[in-house]
Design a protein around this motif. Structure first.
Motif, PDB file in Angstrom:
ATOM      1  N   VAL A 301     -27.984 -18.239  11.891  1.00  0.00           N
ATOM      2  CA  VAL A 301     -27.751 -19.050  10.709  1.00  0.00           C
ATOM      3  C   VAL A 301     -29.089 -19.407  10.075  1.00  0.00           C
ATOM      4  O   VAL A 301     -30.048 -19.727  10.748  1.00  0.00           O
ATOM      5  CB  VAL A 301     -27.004 -20.351  11.085  1.00  0.00           C
ATOM      6  N   GLU A 363     -18.444 -14.063  12.297  1.00  0.00           N
ATOM      7  CA  GLU A 363     -19.805 -14.600  12.296  1.00  0.00           C
ATOM      8  C   GLU A 363     -20.141 -14.990  13.722  1.00  0.00           C
ATOM      9  O   GLU A 363     -19.654 -15.990  14.242  1.00  0.00           O
ATOM     10  CB  GLU A 363     -19.882 -15.794  11.355  1.00  0.00           C
ATOM     11  N   TRP A 364     -20.959 -14.200  14.372  1.00  0.00           N
ATOM     12  CA  TRP A 364     -21.291 -14.417  15.772  1.00  0.00           C
ATOM     13  C   TRP A 364     -22.796 -14.358  15.918  1.00  0.00           C
ATOM     14  O   TRP A 364     -23.369 -13.352  16.345  1.00  0.00           O
ATOM     15  CB  TRP A 364     -20.628 -13.356  16.631  1.00  0.00           C
ATOM     16  N   PRO A 370     -22.868 -20.713  14.577  1.00  0.00           N
ATOM     17  CA  PRO A 370     -22.442 -20.246  13.257  1.00  0.00           C
ATOM     18  C   PRO A 370     -22.667 -21.316  12.195  1.00  0.00           C
ATOM     19  O   PRO A 370     -22.993 -22.474  12.502  1.00  0.00           O
ATOM     20  CB  PRO A 370     -20.953 -19.970  13.464  1.00  0.00           C
ATOM     21  N   ARG A 371     -22.447 -20.942  10.953  1.00  0.00           N
ATOM     22  CA  ARG A 371     -22.605 -21.874   9.843  1.00  0.00           C
ATOM     23  C   ARG A 371     -21.591 -22.979   9.974  1.00  0.00           C
ATOM     24  O   ARG A 371     -20.426 -22.763  10.274  1.00  0.00           O
ATOM     25  CB  ARG A 371     -22.404 -21.141   8.524  1.00  0.00           C
ATOM     26  N   TRP A 373     -21.548 -25.319  12.096  1.00  0.00           N
ATOM     27  CA  TRP A 373     -21.436 -25.876  13.451  1.00  0.00           C
ATOM     28  C   TRP A 373     -22.606 -26.798  13.677  1.00  0.00           C
ATOM     29  O   TRP A 373     -23.719 -26.503  13.269  1.00  0.00           O
ATOM     30  CB  TRP A 373     -21.427 -24.765  14.495  1.00  0.00           C
ATOM     31  N   TRP A 406      -9.146 -24.518  10.585  1.00  0.00           N
ATOM     32  CA  TRP A 406      -9.670 -23.650  11.624  1.00  0.00           C
ATOM     33  C   TRP A 406      -8.699 -23.653  12.794  1.00  0.00           C
ATOM     34  O   TRP A 406      -8.227 -24.691  13.231  1.00  0.00           O
ATOM     35  CB  TRP A 406     -11.054 -24.127  12.096  1.00  0.00           C
ATOM     36  N   GLU A 421     -10.972 -19.345  13.900  1.00  0.00           N
ATOM     37  CA  GLU A 421     -10.652 -18.405  12.843  1.00  0.00           C
ATOM     38  C   GLU A 421      -9.847 -19.133  11.790  1.00  0.00           C
ATOM     39  O   GLU A 421      -9.247 -20.178  12.033  1.00  0.00           O
ATOM     40  CB  GLU A 421      -9.832 -17.226  13.399  1.00  0.00           C
ATOM     41  N   LYS A 430     -13.852 -15.386  11.046  1.00  0.00           N
ATOM     42  CA  LYS A 430     -13.957 -15.958  12.401  1.00  0.00           C
ATOM     43  C   LYS A 430     -15.373 -16.424  12.640  1.00  0.00           C
ATOM     44  O   LYS A 430     -16.322 -15.841  12.118  1.00  0.00           O
ATOM     45  CB  LYS A 430     -13.582 -14.920  13.449  1.00  0.00           C
ATOM     46  N   GLN A 431     -15.521 -17.438  13.398  1.00  0.00           N
ATOM     47  CA  GLN A 431     -16.829 -17.937  13.815  1.00  0.00           C
ATOM     48  C   GLN A 431     -16.824 -18.062  15.322  1.00  0.00           C
ATOM     49  O   GLN A 431     -15.918 -18.660  15.905  1.00  0.00           O
ATOM     50  CB  GLN A 431     -17.121 -19.299  13.175  1.00  0.00           C
ATOM     51  N   GLY A 433     -19.077 -19.326  18.551  1.00  0.00           N
ATOM     52  CA  GLY A 433     -20.230 -20.111  18.931  1.00  0.00           C
ATOM     53  C   GLY A 433     -20.650 -19.848  20.368  1.00  0.00           C
ATOM     54  O   GLY A 433     -20.990 -20.773  21.096  1.00  0.00           O
TER      55      GLY A 433
END
Lengths: 546, 294
Positions: A301, A363-364, A370-371, A373, A406, A421, A430-431, A433
């Motif tokens: 990020v 986004e991993w 991730p953005r 978070w 989410w 997601e 999806k993100q 973390g």
């Protein structure tokens, strides 16, 4: 009206009274006397014998003994005076989505007006990791009644059977607050879909009465159904697994040359039903329509290409043919690879086709943040998803956002979300973390396959529509009785602390004392009556006169 | 007189009760006397001894044989008969039953009295009942049997009464018949009987046994002795078996003792025909054991 906490004790006292009555018919006392001159030739023994009689003996004693037994049984059965008031409690377990329209919930389940005192409504969140039940701790106890999977209390989306632990806790509180209740009605307003229906039968069998299960199929929950991507009402066949997709192409971008995620996906690609294009992954141009394109962005990020979907990403329309045009361009950054360009071309080529391509953007970041978070720095021992746990000393660098929309697809061992997601403008975003150390082989193990499957699957994959066999609005089955509920929960103490048990007990003791007094006096009278003796007349010789 | 006696007396018409042995010298009667005399039926000659009355010589035989002989004849004498009837409480069993031990004993006594009276023997009765013993001395006049029956009918059965003291009033040469259930003073009775037998009396024991005593009815009961109310025993199916054995042993022992004393013993069950019992008594079957009788 008297209600009994444990009626079986009173039934046992009735049986005991019957036995006592039968014994009185046996007449175990001295048999009838028979004057026999040759008695001396009989063998001396106990002057008692058992004989049957047509009428019970000692009616007064019998009445006193029977009354004492019945009073004792009544006292021990937990009696209580109950007015003709609330006798039926109502437990409603509803998905949180209904919370804004709670009045409609009560209307649907049929709670009569004015009965709010005996009605408990429990709102279960769709995400058990972030909120608990009614403000209870997130770390709700795990109940091992489920058949499989690690179902945590709190969310029917995660496991439909999660409604029952909440119902049991609410019922226990209700029974303690309202000891005069006779029975409890349980209504479950389930979401249209759930990740798992495992354990439902076992949990359902534990409830000793009627359970009414409804789904809001005619409500605003249609958006929820679309968000989850599940097909409501289609049964278990609606399970969407990434491995069941006919075609899926994964691209991994932005990571180091020896990215462990790319390596893991390449290793497990066949099992996952996906295909990784090249070392960095790319969608080959000219792929047939209908493929699922999975893009995993590994950039941390804050980099220039912080939007894995690209700054010129066009938003799709809501029409059916615009699904494939949701991604029309990739991020224009210095790190855009040739593969990314090819992906953009493929996506552009797919635009407008009748058989659109599903695109999943993941986004991993490499650092696991991730953005959106928030920063966090601790370690967790496991990651769980779809009933499988990956145990390892994971480093946790971020905490999932608490924004609405989410849906958690993987959890840390302490219940926090590890991957989420949501559908955003028709796209599956999806993100993740999870920070995987570079060079680690955690994702290469066979146990990581379920985690990767949950991450690469399209949004809503794994959500099941509620099978029709679970839905039940019949009223044939009687409501669960409070006594049966207490037996199941193992409640031992007597909920009622009134005056009635003490009064009945004292009356029974008084009757027993009176019976003892009467029996003693009757025995004394019989002893005196049995010791009578004859005295022979004076002996004399009389001569008959001639 | 009890109407039931009429049937019995009709059945005993013509029955004789001879003495078992020669009786002592007494008024002339029907029984052979131990005394030999010159009156009566000629039996034998005896050589004249010094001191004999010359008037007893048979002169015709002297003339024919030139030897002096005296004519001897048998005397017949009376045999006083005493009937000793037990009227204790144990005899009133079954209570208020026509065939109670007391009623049977009374009927047997009347029958024996009639038989004895028919042979012109004096007959008397001693009845031990409530209020003591009632005694009717032996007599031969007409109506004696009725008087005996009246005495027995007027007696109230009950109490505990001993029979042995009555023996003291009996002549040592009399004929004594004891009608009892032997549940009283058996030892003293046997002793007194033995003494009288040794003195020359004829003693007969008629043991009256109730049918219910031999075979008690089924069921659980608390048996109580009417002469000893403190004696209580439980009677059930198992104890009755032992009771029958014990009672049989008692009866056999009683028979042995009576016969050993020289008296006759006859067991009469209340449901047996009374004329037959009287015939057995008068015929001397009481001196025979059961095996000898068979």
């Amino acid at each position: 009206m008297i209600s009994l906490l444990t009626p079986w004790i009173f039934v046992a006292s009735v049986v005991a009274a019957g036995v006592v009555t039968a014994l009185h018919f046996l007449s175990v006392h001295r048999p009838p006397v028979w004057l026999l001159p040759t008695t001396r030739f009989l063998v001396p023994g106990d002057a008692r014998a058992i004989s049957r009689s047509r009428t019970p003996s000692d009616l007064l004693l019998l009445a006193m003994r029977v009354a004492a037994l019945l009073l004792m049984g009544l006292a021990l059965a937990g009696p209580s005076w109950r007015s003709n008031g609330d006798r039926i409690g109502h437990i409603v377990i509803a998905d949180e989505a209904w919370r804004s329209d709670s009045a409609r919930v009560l209307e649907i389940v049929g709670v009569p007006s004015g009965a709010s005192g005996v009605t408990r409504v429990v709102w279960l969140t769709g995400d058990s990791a972030s909120r608990g039940v009614g403000g209870a701790s997130r770390r709700a106890p795990v109940d091992v009644r489920t058949d499989s999977s690690i179902a945590r209390v709190g969310g029917m989306h995660r496991a439909l059977a999660a409604a029952f632990p909440a119902a049991w806790r609410a019922t226990d509180r209700l029974m303690r607050e309202r000891p005069t209740l006779d029975s409890v009605a349980l209504d479950i307003l389930a979401p249209p879909s759930s990740a798992s229906v495992d354990g439902w039968e076992s949990w359902r069998a534990s409830w000793p009465g009627r359970v009414t299960v409804r789904t809001p199929i005619d409500t605003t929950q249609a958006s929820d159904r679309a968000a989850t991507g599940a097909v409501a009402g289609t049964g278990s066949d609606a399970l969407l697994r990434a491995s069941e997709l006919s075609r899926a192409a994964v691209t991994v971008s932005g990571g180091p040359p020896d990215d462990v995620v790319a390596a893991a996906i390449a290793l497990h690609g066949h099992a996952l039903g996906v295909r990784v294009d090249g070392a960095r992954g790319a969608v080959r141009p000219g792929e047939q329509a209908g493929e699922t394109t999975i893009r995993i962005a590994r950039q941390p990020v804050g980099t220039a290409a912080d939007d894995p979907r690209g700054g010129s990403l066009a938003r799709s329309s809501t029409s059916a043919t615009s699904t494939s045009s949701s991604l029309t361009s990739l991020a224009q950054s210095s790190r855009t690879s040739v593969a990314d360009s090819e992906q953009r071309a493929t996506i552009a080529a797919n635009a407008g086709r009748s058989n659109p391509t599903t695109i999943v953007t993941i986004e991993w970041p490499v650092d696991g943040r991730p953005r959106g978070w928030s920063a966090r720095n601790d370690s967790v021992g496991a990651i769980a998803e779809r009933g499988v746990a990956l145990v390892a000393p994971w480093r946790r660098n971020a905490a999932a956002p608490r924004a609405a929309g989410w849906r958690t697809i993987a959890w840390w061992g302490d219940g926090d979300a590890a991957a989420v997601e949501r559908l955003q403008n028709g796209e599956c975003v999806k993100q993740v973390g999870i920070a995987v150390p570079n060079g680690s082989d955690l994702l290469l193990a066979p146990g990581a396959r379920a985690l990767l499957e949950a991450i690469v699957a399209p949004c809503g994959a794994g959500m099941l529509g509620i099978p029709p066999s679970i839905l039940d609005t019949t009223t044939v089955t009687p409501l669960a009785s409070v006594a049966a509920l207490k037996r199941t929960t193992g409640v031992r103490r007597i909920a009622t602390r009134g005056w009635l048990p003490m009064v009945l007990l004292l009356a029974a003791i008084a009757l027993l004392l009176a019976e003892w007094v009467v029996r003693t006096s009757m025995a004394g009278e019989r002893a005196l009556a049995g010791t009578g003796s004859r005295t022979a007349g004076p002996r004399a010789v009389r001569e008959r006169a001639a | 007189m009890n109407p039931a006696y009429g049937t019995l007396l009709d059945a005993l018409r013509g029955v004789r009760w001879p003495a078992r042995r020669a009786v002592a010298a007494a008024l002339p009667g029907a029984h052979r006397s131990r005394q030999r005399g010159t009156a009566g039926e000629f039996t034998e000659y005896r050589l004249y001894r010094q001191g004999d009355d010359p008037k007893q010589l048979d002169w015709k035989l002297l003339a024919r044989s030139d030897r002096a002989f005296v004519r001897l004849t048998d005397d017949r004498a009376l045999l006083p008969t005493w009937l000793l009837v037990d009227g204790s409480a144990s005899m009133d069993f079954p209570a208020s039953d026509p065939l109670s031990k007391w009623n049977v004993a009374a009927a047997l006594a009347v029958g024996l009295a009639a038989v004895a009276h028919a042979a012109a023997d004096p007959v008397g009765v001693v009845c031990t009942a409530v209020g003591g013993a009632t005694r009717l001395t032996p007599r031969t006049r007409r109506g004696t049997v009725n008087e005996i029956a009246r005495v027995l009918d007027d007696a109230t059965v009950g109490g505990e009464s001993a029979l042995a003291p009555a023996f003291a009033t009996f002549a040592p040469t009399a004929r004594i018949v004891v009608l009892t259930d032997l549940l009283g003073d058996l030892d003293a009775l046997v002793t007194a009987a033995a003494q009288h037998v040794a003195a020359g009396a004829t003693v007969e024991c008629v043991h009256i046994v109730a049918a219910a005593e031999l075979d008690p009815p089924a069921g659980v009961r608390l048996a109580r002795d009417p002469e000893s109310l403190a004696t209580e025993r439980t009677m059930d199916r198992r104890s009755v078996i032992a009771y029958r054995d014990a009672f049989a042993r008692f009866r056999n022992e009683a028979a042995r003792r009576w016969r050993a004393a020289g008296a006759g013993y006859l067991e009469v069950v209340t449901d047996s025909p009374l004329p037959k019992a009287v015939r057995q008594i008068v015929s001397g079957q009481s001196h025979e054991s059961a095996t000898e009788r068979a």
